[in-house]
Scaffold this active site. Structure first.
Site, PDB file in Angstrom:
ATOM      1  N   ASP A 110      49.114  35.117  68.549  1.00  0.00           N
ATOM      2  CA  ASP A 110      47.853  35.830  68.788  1.00  0.00           C
ATOM      3  C   ASP A 110      48.067  37.327  68.983  1.00  0.00           C
ATOM      4  OD1 ASP A 110      49.116  35.449  71.192  1.00  0.00           O
ATOM      5  OD2 ASP A 110      47.358  34.765  72.280  1.00  0.00           O
ATOM      6  N   GLY A 111      49.178  37.711  69.617  1.00  0.00           N
ATOM      7  CA  GLY A 111      49.456  39.134  69.830  1.00  0.00           C
ATOM      8  C   GLY A 111      49.618  39.860  68.496  1.00  0.00           C
ATOM      9  N   THR A 112      50.389  39.252  67.603  1.00  0.00           N
ATOM     10  CA  THR A 112      50.628  39.855  66.282  1.00  0.00           C
ATOM     11  C   THR A 112      49.322  39.940  65.492  1.00  0.00           C
ATOM     12  OG1 THR A 112      52.855  38.931  66.296  1.00  0.00           O
ATOM     13  CG2 THR A 112      51.996  39.582  64.157  1.00  0.00           C
ATOM     14  N   HIS A 153      64.116  27.966  76.410  1.00  0.00           N
ATOM     15  CA  HIS A 153      64.168  28.378  75.002  1.00  0.00           C
ATOM     16  C   HIS A 153      64.812  27.370  74.054  1.00  0.00           C
ATOM     17  CE1 HIS A 153      63.119  32.159  76.966  1.00  0.00           C
ATOM     18  NE2 HIS A 153      62.582  32.487  75.810  1.00  0.00           N
ATOM     19  N   GLN A 161      63.506  24.853  73.346  1.00  0.00           N
ATOM     20  CA  GLN A 161      62.334  24.359  72.606  1.00  0.00           C
ATOM     21  C   GLN A 161      62.024  25.212  71.382  1.00  0.00           C
ATOM     22  OE1 GLN A 161      59.103  23.256  75.819  1.00  0.00           O
ATOM     23  NE2 GLN A 161      60.592  24.669  76.652  1.00  0.00           N
ATOM     24  N   ARG A 215      64.347   7.408  89.999  1.00  0.00           N
ATOM     25  CA  ARG A 215      63.963   8.755  90.449  1.00  0.00           C
ATOM     26  C   ARG A 215      62.627   9.189  89.852  1.00  0.00           C
ATOM     27  NH1 ARG A 215      69.580  12.084  89.403  1.00  0.00           N
ATOM     28  NH2 ARG A 215      70.648  11.354  91.271  1.00  0.00           N
ATOM     29  N   MET A 273      57.322  24.692  77.620  1.00  0.00           N
ATOM     30  CA  MET A 273      56.670  25.992  77.412  1.00  0.00           C
ATOM     31  C   MET A 273      55.211  25.756  77.044  1.00  0.00           C
ATOM     32  SD  MET A 273      59.402  28.416  75.459  1.00  0.00           S
ATOM     33  CE  MET A 273      60.509  29.451  76.398  1.00  0.00           C
ATOM     34  N   GLY A 274      54.554  26.820  76.544  1.00  0.00           N
ATOM     35  CA  GLY A 274      53.173  26.663  76.088  1.00  0.00           C
ATOM     36  C   GLY A 274      52.210  27.703  76.622  1.00  0.00           C
ATOM     37  N   ARG A 275      52.701  28.590  77.515  1.00  0.00           N
ATOM     38  CA  ARG A 275      51.836  29.597  78.163  1.00  0.00           C
ATOM     39  C   ARG A 275      50.606  28.928  78.790  1.00  0.00           C
ATOM     40  NH1 ARG A 275      50.867  34.617  74.326  1.00  0.00           N
ATOM     41  NH2 ARG A 275      49.844  32.988  73.134  1.00  0.00           N
ATOM     42  N   ASP A 321      48.576  27.368  69.974  1.00  0.00           N
ATOM     43  CA  ASP A 321      47.381  27.828  70.708  1.00  0.00           C
ATOM     44  C   ASP A 321      46.612  28.917  69.961  1.00  0.00           C
ATOM     45  OD1 ASP A 321      49.195  29.887  70.934  1.00  0.00           O
ATOM     46  OD2 ASP A 321      48.952  30.177  73.088  1.00  0.00           O
ATOM     47  N   THR A 342      53.606  29.778  66.128  1.00  0.00           N
ATOM     48  CA  THR A 342      53.950  29.619  67.547  1.00  0.00           C
ATOM     49  C   THR A 342      54.238  28.151  67.847  1.00  0.00           C
ATOM     50  OG1 THR A 342      53.189  29.712  69.844  1.00  0.00           O
ATOM     51  CG2 THR A 342      51.478  29.497  68.195  1.00  0.00           C
ATOM     52  N   ILE A 343      55.211  27.933  68.707  1.00  0.00           N
ATOM     53  CA  ILE A 343      55.443  26.556  69.147  1.00  0.00           C
ATOM     54  C   ILE A 343      54.309  26.083  70.049  1.00  0.00           C
ATOM     55  CG2 ILE A 343      57.963  26.736  68.994  1.00  0.00           C
ATOM     56  CD1 ILE A 343      57.947  26.865  72.144  1.00  0.00           C
ATOM     57  N   ASP A 344      53.508  27.030  70.597  1.00  0.00           N
ATOM     58  CA  ASP A 344      52.473  26.661  71.570  1.00  0.00           C
ATOM     59  C   ASP A 344      51.254  25.994  70.926  1.00  0.00           C
ATOM     60  OD1 ASP A 344      54.165  28.034  73.275  1.00  0.00           O
ATOM     61  OD2 ASP A 344      52.940  29.839  73.342  1.00  0.00           O
ATOM     62  N   ARG A 356      58.285  43.825  72.009  1.00  0.00           N
ATOM     63  CA  ARG A 356      58.371  44.979  72.911  1.00  0.00           C
ATOM     64  C   ARG A 356      57.503  46.145  72.476  1.00  0.00           C
ATOM     65  NH1 ARG A 356      63.427  47.210  72.528  1.00  0.00           N
ATOM     66  NH2 ARG A 356      64.158  45.641  71.077  1.00  0.00           N
ATOM     67  N   GLY A 369      57.643  35.984  69.557  1.00  0.00           N
ATOM     68  CA  GLY A 369      58.852  35.188  69.757  1.00  0.00           C
ATOM     69  C   GLY A 369      59.305  34.511  68.477  1.00  0.00           C
TER      70      GLY A 369
HETATM   71  O1  F6P Z   1      54.609  31.824  72.888  1.00  0.00           O
HETATM   72  C1  F6P Z   1      55.831  31.170  72.739  1.00  0.00           C
HETATM   73  C2  F6P Z   1      56.584  31.127  74.020  1.00  0.00           C
HETATM   74  O2  F6P Z   1      57.792  30.423  73.800  1.00  0.00           O
HETATM   75  C3  F6P Z   1      55.824  30.569  75.211  1.00  0.00           C
HETATM   76  O3  F6P Z   1      55.741  29.165  75.187  1.00  0.00           O
HETATM   77  C4  F6P Z   1      56.627  31.127  76.364  1.00  0.00           C
HETATM   78  O4  F6P Z   1      55.847  31.198  77.535  1.00  0.00           O
HETATM   79  C5  F6P Z   1      57.001  32.491  75.873  1.00  0.00           C
HETATM   80  O5  F6P Z   1      56.950  32.434  74.453  1.00  0.00           O
HETATM   81  C6  F6P Z   1      58.363  32.962  76.307  1.00  0.00           C
HETATM   82  O6  F6P Z   1      58.552  34.251  75.820  1.00  0.00           O
HETATM   83  P1  F6P Z   1      59.946  35.007  75.878  1.00  0.00           P
HETATM   84  O7  F6P Z   1      60.842  34.440  74.818  1.00  0.00           O
HETATM   85  O8  F6P Z   1      59.601  36.424  75.622  1.00  0.00           O
HETATM   86  O9  F6P Z   1      60.499  34.775  77.243  1.00  0.00           O
END
Ligand code: F6P
Length: 348
Positions: free
Chosen positions: A104-106, A272, A274, A163, A170-172, A130, A126-128, A73, A10
């Site tokens: 991590d995927g890359t 997004h 974020q 309220r 986000m953050g997976r 992680d 990554t913004i996560d 992809r 991403g």
């Molecule tokens: O890993 C970054 C991240 O923004 C996650 O926080 C989120 O779950 C995911 O990517 C969203 O991915 P995409 O942009 O493919 O929907």
């Protein structure tokens, strides 16, 4: 030396600052030729590249996204044919090394290709926040700032209307964004994937706040779930290396809570927003340092490694230690203790 540069996964604030730093450091210190690869590993297998020089990386530090484009992809390791074509193209392009900016995927793909003879160095993106092996990835600070601002803004409505306001980050499967932004944005409740929340306890806390303070602000990570419950999957994108897209837990929690409290409960999913926009000054500096460190690894020919920040110092770790791993919030993390000691409910 001819060095390729690609961005995978991403987009993320600060990528362009890394591209600039890697390129400038390689040009000025190595006299290297730098080749930008478009759309990550897809551009590598399709041979889509463009030269990166002083001019093309000028003025991009403050730009969000990536000037090279990215995709999640394509996995060159998914089939023998894809692997063969990727390696053949890299060799045809005359690449002697590739710097990969990604999550991590890359890093997993880079490690796999490095084992097959294509030398890689990695930069954690990554913004996560992680990625294993580094206490910080660039992009996290910017995303935190965006979430914090959103929490500040919903506080206004929470207080005015009395309220329960839920904000989903986000953050997976990691709770870093929700935890740190939740503290910065003064959330009353922070819910993380690492701690399954006790719904009845949470509802009791909201009712108690209803009586005492009228409102409650909840910051929930997209990967969080109730005890005995399931994560909320927004969609499955088949054919992707990582098909699961989390999302929507704020709406699930809204319904769960609305049945248990008197005040109105509302949910906001930040999505997004974020990931977009200009990087913070912190992320620009971190990205620039990471980029220069990656160029140094190339200079030293220390391949199959990812640059890191650990205990405040820059270094690197083998990609093997990063591949296919996730850095979670440990149950005894000092921030959790701090949060609970100042009265923030973590759902446990
Ligand atoms: O890993 C970054 C991240 O923004 C996650 O926080 C989120 O779950 C995911 O990517 C969203 O991915 P995409 O942009 O493919 O929907």
């Amino acid at each position: 030396m001819r060095v390729g540069l690609l961005t995978g996964g991403g987009d993320c604030p600060g990528i362009n600052a890394v591209i600039r730093a890697v390129t400038k450091s390689l040009l000025s210190q190595n006299g290297a030729e730098v080749i930008g690869i478009e759309d990550g590993f897809l551009g590598l297998v399709e041979g889509r590249t463009r030269p990166l020089d002083w001019r093309s990386v000028s003025g991009i530090t403050a730009l969000g996204g990536t000037i090279l484009g990215t995709t999640n992809r394509f996995d060159p390791l998914a089939s023998a044919d894809a692997t063969r074509r990727t390696l053949a193209n890299a060799s045809e392009l005359g690449l002697q090394a590739v710097a990969a900016i990604g999550g991590d995927g890359t890093m997993t793909i880079a490690h796999g290709l490095a084992a097959l003879g294509l030398p890689f160095v990695g930069v954690p993106k990554t913004i996560d926040n992680d990625i294993e092996g580094t206490e910080r990835s660039f992009g996290f600070d910017t995303a935190m700032a965006t979430i914090t601002e959103a929490l500040d803004r919903v506080q206004t409505t929470a207080q005015s209307h009395g309220r329960v306001m839920i904000v989903e980050t986000m953050g997976r499967d990691a709770g870093w964004l929700a935890l740190e932004a939740g503290i910065a944005g003064a959330a009353d409740v922070i819910l993380l994937p690492e701690i399954d929340y006790d719904l009845e306890l949470l509802a009791a806390r909201c009712r108690e706040r209803e009586r005492r303070q009228r409102f409650t602000v909840i910051c929930i990570a997209e990967g969080a779930k109730a005890r005995g419950g399931q994560q909320s999957v927004e969609q499955r994108i088949e054919g992707r290396p990582d098909p699961v897209r989390l999302g929507g837990v704020a709406h699930v929690l809204r319904e769960q809570l609305q049945a248990r409290v008197t005040t109105e409960v509302r949910a906001t999913v930040l999505g997004h927003v974020q990931r977009g926009g200009a990087p913070t000054a912190f992320d620009r500096v971190l990205a620039t340092q990471f980029g220069n460190e990656a160029a140094m690894l190339v200079r030293q020919r220390r391949f199959d490694r990812m640059v890191t920040l650990a205990d405040g110092s820059f270094g690197s770790v083998p990609l093997a230690d990063v591949a296919a791993r996730t850095r979670h919030v440990a149950p005894d993390h000092p921030l959790l203790r701090c949060a609970e000691q100042i009265g923030i409910c973590l759902g446990r």
